[in-house]
Write a protein that holds these residues in place. Structure first.
Motif, PDB file in Angstrom:
ATOM      1  N   UNK A 298       0.772  -1.159  -0.155  1.00 26.52           N
ATOM      2  CA  UNK A 298      -0.255  -0.075   0.071  1.00 26.52           C
ATOM      3  C   UNK A 298       0.922   1.321  -0.068  1.00 26.52           C
ATOM      4  N   UNK A 299       2.171   1.139   0.537  1.00 25.68           N
ATOM      5  CA  UNK A 299       3.078   2.355   0.629  1.00 25.68           C
ATOM      6  C   UNK A 299       3.779   2.258  -0.803  1.00 25.68           C
ATOM      7  N   UNK A 300       3.481   1.369  -1.904  1.00 20.63           N
ATOM      8  CA  UNK A 300       4.315   1.407  -3.033  1.00 20.63           C
ATOM      9  C   UNK A 300       5.833   1.347  -2.919  1.00 20.63           C
ATOM     10  N   UNK A 301       6.391   0.663  -2.063  1.00 19.57           N
ATOM     11  CA  UNK A 301       7.754   0.509  -1.633  1.00 19.57           C
ATOM     12  C   UNK A 301       8.261  -0.056  -2.958  1.00 19.57           C
ATOM     13  N   UNK A 302       9.522   0.713  -3.398  1.00 20.37           N
ATOM     14  CA  UNK A 302       9.997   0.473  -4.575  1.00 20.37           C
ATOM     15  C   UNK A 302      11.054  -0.812  -4.261  1.00 20.37           C
ATOM     16  N   UNK A 303      11.116  -1.728  -5.326  1.00 19.97           N
ATOM     17  CA  UNK A 303      12.266  -2.718  -5.185  1.00 19.97           C
ATOM     18  C   UNK A 303      12.673  -2.825  -6.955  1.00 19.97           C
ATOM     19  N   UNK A 304      13.808  -3.138  -7.207  1.00 19.64           N
ATOM     20  CA  UNK A 304      14.532  -3.293  -8.505  1.00 19.64           C
ATOM     21  C   UNK A 304      15.104  -4.726  -9.023  1.00 19.64           C
ATOM     22  N   UNK A 305      14.802  -4.910 -10.293  1.00 17.17           N
ATOM     23  CA  UNK A 305      15.253  -6.342 -10.335  1.00 17.17           C
ATOM     24  C   UNK A 305      15.734  -6.143 -11.717  1.00 17.17           C
ATOM     25  N   UNK A 306      16.810  -7.068 -12.156  1.00 14.39           N
ATOM     26  CA  UNK A 306      17.205  -6.837 -13.545  1.00 14.39           C
ATOM     27  C   UNK A 306      16.146  -7.801 -14.327  1.00 14.39           C
TER      28      UNK A 306
ATOM     29  N   UNK B 247       4.869 -11.911 -17.740  1.00 14.64           N
ATOM     30  CA  UNK B 247       3.751 -11.550 -18.538  1.00 14.64           C
ATOM     31  C   UNK B 247       3.182 -10.058 -18.261  1.00 14.64           C
ATOM     32  N   UNK B 248       3.463  -9.657 -17.154  1.00 14.38           N
ATOM     33  CA  UNK B 248       3.340  -8.272 -16.677  1.00 14.38           C
ATOM     34  C   UNK B 248       4.276  -7.199 -17.499  1.00 14.38           C
ATOM     35  N   UNK B 249       5.274  -7.719 -17.961  1.00 15.17           N
ATOM     36  CA  UNK B 249       6.321  -6.955 -18.724  1.00 15.17           C
ATOM     37  C   UNK B 249       5.961  -7.008 -20.351  1.00 15.17           C
ATOM     38  N   UNK B 250       5.192  -7.702 -20.557  1.00 10.93           N
ATOM     39  CA  UNK B 250       4.963  -7.802 -22.104  1.00 10.93           C
ATOM     40  C   UNK B 250       4.623  -6.372 -22.750  1.00 10.93           C
ATOM     41  N   UNK B 251       3.711  -5.681 -22.115  1.00 12.03           N
ATOM     42  CA  UNK B 251       3.271  -4.242 -22.583  1.00 12.03           C
ATOM     43  C   UNK B 251       4.465  -3.422 -22.897  1.00 12.03           C
ATOM     44  N   UNK B 252       5.449  -3.658 -22.070  1.00  8.91           N
ATOM     45  CA  UNK B 252       6.715  -2.770 -22.252  1.00  8.91           C
ATOM     46  C   UNK B 252       7.803  -3.198 -23.158  1.00  8.91           C
ATOM     47  N   UNK B 253       8.305  -2.422 -23.915  1.00  8.26           N
ATOM     48  CA  UNK B 253       9.520  -2.845 -24.925  1.00  8.26           C
ATOM     49  C   UNK B 253      10.708  -2.792 -24.328  1.00  8.26           C
ATOM     50  N   UNK B 254      11.679  -3.713 -24.476  1.00  7.72           N
ATOM     51  CA  UNK B 254      12.967  -3.845 -23.969  1.00  7.72           C
ATOM     52  C   UNK B 254      13.688  -2.761 -23.593  1.00  7.72           C
ATOM     53  N   UNK B 255      13.481  -1.553 -24.451  1.00  6.95           N
ATOM     54  CA  UNK B 255      14.144  -0.435 -24.028  1.00  6.95           C
ATOM     55  C   UNK B 255      13.583   0.540 -22.928  1.00  6.95           C
ATOM     56  N   UNK B 256      12.253   0.205 -22.831  1.00  3.95           N
ATOM     57  CA  UNK B 256      11.616   0.907 -21.930  1.00  3.95           C
ATOM     58  C   UNK B 256      11.587   0.537 -20.558  1.00  3.95           C
ATOM     59  N   UNK B 257      11.435   1.813 -19.687  1.00  7.53           N
ATOM     60  CA  UNK B 257      11.518   1.467 -18.256  1.00  7.53           C
ATOM     61  C   UNK B 257      10.144   0.615 -17.861  1.00  7.53           C
ATOM     62  N   UNK B 258      10.259  -0.298 -17.211  1.00  3.98           N
ATOM     63  CA  UNK B 258       8.703  -1.321 -16.637  1.00  3.98           C
ATOM     64  C   UNK B 258       8.593  -1.035 -15.273  1.00  3.98           C
ATOM     65  N   UNK B 259       7.532  -0.654 -15.180  1.00  5.46           N
ATOM     66  CA  UNK B 259       7.031  -0.550 -13.686  1.00  5.46           C
ATOM     67  C   UNK B 259       6.024  -1.537 -13.489  1.00  5.46           C
ATOM     68  N   UNK B 260       5.983  -2.513 -12.337  1.00  8.91           N
ATOM     69  CA  UNK B 260       4.819  -3.469 -12.220  1.00  8.91           C
ATOM     70  C   UNK B 260       4.276  -3.147 -10.669  1.00  8.91           C
ATOM     71  N   UNK B 261       3.070  -2.653 -10.506  1.00  7.01           N
ATOM     72  CA  UNK B 261       2.365  -2.432  -9.570  1.00  7.01           C
ATOM     73  C   UNK B 261       1.906  -3.733  -8.854  1.00  7.01           C
ATOM     74  N   UNK B 262       2.332  -3.946  -7.675  1.00  8.29           N
ATOM     75  CA  UNK B 262       2.107  -5.225  -6.809  1.00  8.29           C
ATOM     76  C   UNK B 262       1.622  -4.683  -5.302  1.00  8.29           C
ATOM     77  N   UNK B 263       0.457  -3.676  -5.502  1.00  8.17           N
ATOM     78  CA  UNK B 263       0.173  -3.039  -4.280  1.00  8.17           C
ATOM     79  C   UNK B 263      -0.579  -4.024  -3.288  1.00  8.17           C
ATOM     80  N   UNK B 264      -0.753  -5.249  -3.724  1.00  2.93           N
ATOM     81  CA  UNK B 264      -1.714  -6.137  -2.716  1.00  2.93           C
ATOM     82  C   UNK B 264      -0.582  -6.977  -2.251  1.00  2.93           C
ATOM     83  N   UNK B 265       0.629  -6.871  -2.535  1.00  3.71           N
ATOM     84  CA  UNK B 265       1.477  -7.584  -2.176  1.00  3.71           C
ATOM     85  C   UNK B 265       2.345  -7.139  -0.860  1.00  3.71           C
TER      86      UNK B 265
END
Length: 222
Positions: free
Chosen positions: A8-16, A29-47
């Motif tokens: 709920x606090x949108x804590x940032x974690x980064x993964x290669x 699968x959640x990364x599919x809408x993003x191109x390899x060269x684009x920044x990808x942000x996945x929201x997992x607010x229920x985790x």
């Protein structure tokens, strides 16, 4: 890099990107809408951030790691989800959701070797609300309680036991009776047959012979 915004606090974690794509088909699968060269942000607010930290650590090191603070948190905590066992349960649920069967197996091993019966019972309603019928986590819970509880225990802790959990316990008791199993005479360590009973493997894969453990971070978090 892929950014995970967790809780709920949108804590940032980064993964290669390559690490995440290899380790988790579900997150990939959640990364599919993003191109390899684009920044990808996945929201997992229920985790839970602590759960996802352990999940990300496992992606890199093939080990479950938890913080020193969580390891020494009392099992009498008012919210069982915030206990050490609670973190392992949430880690299994997250690894199931994100299609990470090896981490599911690893987490089952840790629960079998570490979790106390009452820690799991206090999490029973949570487990049943987050898992599907026939899941290995439900099987583990039923196996632990069936082998260690008696009728008085069941009555004493009835507030923790949901209708579906009680049904699964009854089915396990009838199955034992039909097979002539006596839990006092024929009791075996829960770790025996751990892979066959609780692990997820592709058909024809070799069975696991050694159970996995976990490590505790020296710092406040992995």
């Amino acid at each position: 890099m892929i950014s995970l915004r967790v809780g709920p606090d949108s804590v940032l974690l980064s993964v290669h990107r390559d690490v995440l794509l290899s380790a988790s088909p579900g997150l990939a699968k959640m990364c599919k809408p993003f191109r390899a060269t684009e920044d990808c942000i996945i929201f997992l607010l229920d985790q839970c951030p602590d759960t996802l930290r352990s999940l990300c650590y496992w992606m890199y090191h093939d080990e479950i790691c938890i913080s020193h603070a969580i390891e020494h948190r009392s099992s009498d905590h008012s919210d069982p989800e915030h206990t050490t066992t609670g973190l392992f349960v949430k880690l299994w649920i997250a690894s199931d959701k994100f299609s990470m069967p090896r981490l599911m197996n690893h987490t089952i091993d840790v629960l079998l070797s570490r979790a106390k019966t009452m820690d799991l019972v206090r999490l029973a309603r949570y487990i049943y609300s987050k898992t599907k019928r026939g899941s290995d986590l439900r099987k583990l819970l039923v196996k632990v309680v069936s082998s260690r509880f008696d009728a008085d225990d069941l009555d004493e802790y009835r507030d923790w036991i949901s209708e579906n959990f009680l049904l699964d316990l009854a089915k396990a008791a009838f199955l034992d009776r039909d097979q002539g199993f006596n839990r006092f005479r024929d009791r075996k360590p829960l770790q025996e047959g751990f892979c066959t009973n609780f692990h997820v493997h592709e058909k024809g894969a070799a069975r696991c012979e050694v159970m996995n453990g976990y490590i505790v971070a020296d710092e406040g978090r992995p």
